[in-house]
Design a protein around this motif. Structure first.
Motif, PDB file in Angstrom:
ATOM      1  N   LEU A  44      28.586  48.127  32.851  1.00  0.00           N
ATOM      2  CA  LEU A  44      29.357  46.972  33.328  1.00  0.00           C
ATOM      3  C   LEU A  44      29.658  47.058  34.824  1.00  0.00           C
ATOM      4  CD1 LEU A  44      31.773  46.447  30.310  1.00  0.00           C
ATOM      5  CD2 LEU A  44      29.955  44.916  31.061  1.00  0.00           C
ATOM      6  N   LYS A  45      29.551  48.241  35.384  1.00  0.00           N
ATOM      7  CA  LYS A  45      29.665  48.364  36.840  1.00  0.00           C
ATOM      8  C   LYS A  45      28.592  47.531  37.519  1.00  0.00           C
ATOM      9  CE  LYS A  45      29.392  51.732  40.608  1.00  0.00           C
ATOM     10  NZ  LYS A  45      29.143  53.166  40.967  1.00  0.00           N
ATOM     11  N   LYS A  46      27.400  47.530  36.932  1.00  0.00           N
ATOM     12  CA  LYS A  46      26.294  46.753  37.489  1.00  0.00           C
ATOM     13  C   LYS A  46      26.354  45.283  37.066  1.00  0.00           C
ATOM     14  CE  LYS A  46      23.123  50.718  37.527  1.00  0.00           C
ATOM     15  NZ  LYS A  46      21.828  51.264  37.046  1.00  0.00           N
ATOM     16  N   MET A  47      26.813  45.034  35.851  1.00  0.00           N
ATOM     17  CA  MET A  47      26.755  43.680  35.302  1.00  0.00           C
ATOM     18  C   MET A  47      27.839  42.763  35.846  1.00  0.00           C
ATOM     19  SD  MET A  47      25.896  44.745  31.353  1.00  0.00           S
ATOM     20  CE  MET A  47      25.961  43.068  30.713  1.00  0.00           C
ATOM     21  N   ILE A  48      29.084  43.277  35.942  1.00  0.00           N
ATOM     22  CA  ILE A  48      30.197  42.410  36.375  1.00  0.00           C
ATOM     23  C   ILE A  48      30.996  43.035  37.515  1.00  0.00           C
ATOM     24  CG2 ILE A  48      30.418  41.282  34.121  1.00  0.00           C
ATOM     25  CD1 ILE A  48      32.814  43.127  33.569  1.00  0.00           C
ATOM     26  N   LYS A  49      30.423  44.049  38.165  1.00  0.00           N
ATOM     27  CA  LYS A  49      31.072  44.728  39.299  1.00  0.00           C
ATOM     28  C   LYS A  49      32.390  45.387  38.884  1.00  0.00           C
ATOM     29  CE  LYS A  49      27.799  43.035  41.874  1.00  0.00           C
ATOM     30  NZ  LYS A  49      26.652  43.902  42.246  1.00  0.00           N
ATOM     31  N   LEU A  50      32.444  45.889  37.665  1.00  0.00           N
ATOM     32  CA  LEU A  50      33.650  46.570  37.202  1.00  0.00           C
ATOM     33  C   LEU A  50      33.818  47.882  37.959  1.00  0.00           C
ATOM     34  CD1 LEU A  50      35.133  46.795  33.749  1.00  0.00           C
ATOM     35  CD2 LEU A  50      34.561  48.977  34.807  1.00  0.00           C
ATOM     36  N   LYS A  51      35.018  48.140  38.449  1.00  0.00           N
ATOM     37  CA  LYS A  51      35.290  49.355  39.203  1.00  0.00           C
ATOM     38  C   LYS A  51      35.702  50.465  38.244  1.00  0.00           C
ATOM     39  CE  LYS A  51      36.662  46.805  43.350  1.00  0.00           C
ATOM     40  NZ  LYS A  51      37.752  46.508  44.317  1.00  0.00           N
ATOM     41  N   ILE A  52      34.811  51.459  38.093  1.00  0.00           N
ATOM     42  CA  ILE A  52      35.034  52.515  37.112  1.00  0.00           C
ATOM     43  C   ILE A  52      36.285  53.333  37.439  1.00  0.00           C
ATOM     44  CG2 ILE A  52      34.086  54.634  36.116  1.00  0.00           C
ATOM     45  CD1 ILE A  52      31.321  53.470  36.413  1.00  0.00           C
TER      46      ILE A  52
END
Length: 512
Positions: free
Chosen positions: A426-434
């Protein structure tokens, strides 16, 4: 345009409605489970769970399509595209009818063969087990065709429909519990028939409600190749994730039967009844929250979507922790109090299934966000592939002589691996900040859990098992959990919000 405040109020209102529904159903379910277990006996209760599980295995074929239908209906409603919504609804019904025919064929061939030749069921109960299989197939197909109707209710966020129809469902289950005690025929067969009748009646009520309140719920046979391609393309990749979850849950139940027999299936069935009662509270919250996550993505309101994902994950876990900790601490006493007969392995099964539910709860909003994007191929290959490991690893360990509860221990460990994979994808898909997720959600809930559990465990070792000590222990569990959530789990803004709501409530009570 609908404001964020209005959306939050709608989520809160719908969650409250679903909570009242769940509380009502939970009380009825726990009461009827005791009566049903005593009426059927441990062995027949286990046979019902495992025979129904054979049919549930065919949800491998339906689960991915059901998720696709729900996603497309909610997405188009979020974009307010009513014409396309009508086409999608009718297309979805057509797809589900076709799929139902396929599943009936496989269930009546492979399903019957597997039940009669591979399952560990006493020979004198095989006839009853086959009747359970047949009525489970009917119930499954009815639920399958009802998926688009339920998806429309959730997409429109009309949760009152679930609350009202649940009254009928609860009455039906109470009636079943009474009728099987005076059954003139085989109790297990009669129970399967009655459960099927209630399921059909409930689905008809949902269908009637949708046709009366939503214009798009008018089925016309449609063969729209473009819509079919979109739904099947989405469902094709989602099949990996949906099937891996089915194999983990129902496949795990079947291999327990192969190695351990129907008595252990009964223990697992009781554990999952407890889990369903508790997890229903979180499911209700997510049912109210999910449409807003999908709609936020549809209108490109990504900031609000991220807020919902983070808060939804934490609140889901906190609700489960608050309700589960008293049960985990007092499992043996509660089962003794609830059931006249407590099958072996039930205590550890209950504890592990609640831990697994908490592990999975923080992934719910992440899964909804992933489905909202529609770009799910790589995600499902990685995360679904990890989940697929549940069944072979459990099978190998049980074949080596591991205890039955190993199936759930494996599920908890793989659940954590899947969570980390979801964050990476999801970091790549929706720019979620891990880093933000780990700080604001993951490490937050771990800290809250450790602090909440210390005092209850210390006290439990010094308390004898009786009703007074159970009440004391539960009160301490809930108080420690609440204080830990309030002072450690909540941000300053959240604490301020809770405090202001408390003052408003106090003022209303005082003025009355």
């Amino acid at each position: 345009m609908v404001t964020t405040t209005e959306n939050n109020k709608r989520i809160a209102r719908n969650t409250l409605l679903l909570y009242f529904r769940m509380l009502f159903l939970m009380i009825i379910s726990l009461y009827t489970s005791r009566i049903v277990l005593n009426a059927l006996g441990v062995e027949d209760f286990g046979i019902y769970n495992v025979a129904g599980g054979v049919v549930a295995m065919f949800s491998i074929l339906s689960g991915s399509l059901s998720a696709a239908i729900s996603r497309f209906i909610t997405y188009e409603l979020g974009k307010n595209n009513i014409l396309k919504l009508k086409v999608i609804f009718s297309s979805a019904i057509t797809i589900q009818i076709g799929l139902g025919i396929v599943i009936v064929f496989f269930a009546e061939t492979i399903g019957i063969w597997f039940l009669n030749t591979q399952m560990n069921i006493p020979i004198e109960r095989m006839v009853a087990a086959n009747w359970v299989l047949q009525f489970s197939i009917i119930t499954f197909i009815i639920n399958l065709i009802s998926v688009p109707y339920n998806a429309v209710i959730i997409a429109h966020e009309k949760m009152s429909a679930f609350a009202y129809i649940s009254i009928f469902e609860a009455i039906g289950k109470l009636l079943i519990a009474y009728l099987i005690t005076i059954s003139p025929i085989d109790k297990l067969i009669f129970y399967a028939i009655l459960m099927c009748v209630v399921a059909i009646a409930i689905r008809l009520l949902y269908g009637y409600y949708c046709k009366r309140h939503f214009d798009e719920c008018r089925f016309h046979f449609i063969w729209n190749k473009q819509i079919f391609q979109q739904i099947f393309s989405f469902a094709g990749w989602n099949f990996i994730g949906a099937s891996s979850a089915v194999l983990r849950d129902h496949g795990g139940n079947i291999i327990i039967n192969l190695f351990c027999g129907p008595t252990v299936n009964a223990a697992r069935g009781i554990a999952f009844q407890v889990n369903n009662a508790i997890q229903g509270f979180v499911s209700n919250f997510m049912t109210a929250l999910n449409p807003q996550i999908t709609k936020s993505y549809a209108v490109k309101n990504y900031t609000y979507m991220m807020t919902l994902i983070f808060q939804g994950a934490r609140l889901s876990f906190y609700m489960l922790l608050l309700l589960s900790l008293p049960i985990i601490i007092n499992t043996h006493y509660l089962l003794t109090l609830w059931l006249n007969t407590v099958p072996e392995h039930t205590v550890l099964f209950v504890r592990l299934v609640l831990i697994f539910a908490m592990s999975e709860s923080i992934s719910g909003p992440l899964i909804t966000a992933m489905l909202a994007t529609g770009n799910i191929r790589n995600y499902q290959i990685i995360v679904g592939g990890l989940q697929m490991l549940n069944l072979p690893i459990s099978y190998i360990l049980l074949s080596l002589g591991a205890i039955p509860e190993t199936v759930l221990i494996v599920a908890v460990l793989i659940s954590q691996c899947c969570l980390m994979a979801r964050l990476y994808m999801l970091k790549k898909m929706i720019k979620l900040k891990i880093k933000d997720y780990l700080k604001k959600v993951y490490f937050n809930i771990i800290t809250v859990s450790i602090i909440a559990i210390i005092l209850p465990i210390c006290m439990q070792e010094r308390l004898a098992e009786n009703f007074i000590n159970f009440l004391l222990s539960s009160l301490i569990c809930m108080l420690c959990t609440y204080l830990s959530i309030y002072y450690i789990g909540c941000s300053y803004e959240e604490r301020k919000f809770i405090y202001n709501k408390f003052l408003i409530l106090k003022s209303k009570i005082t003025h009355k």
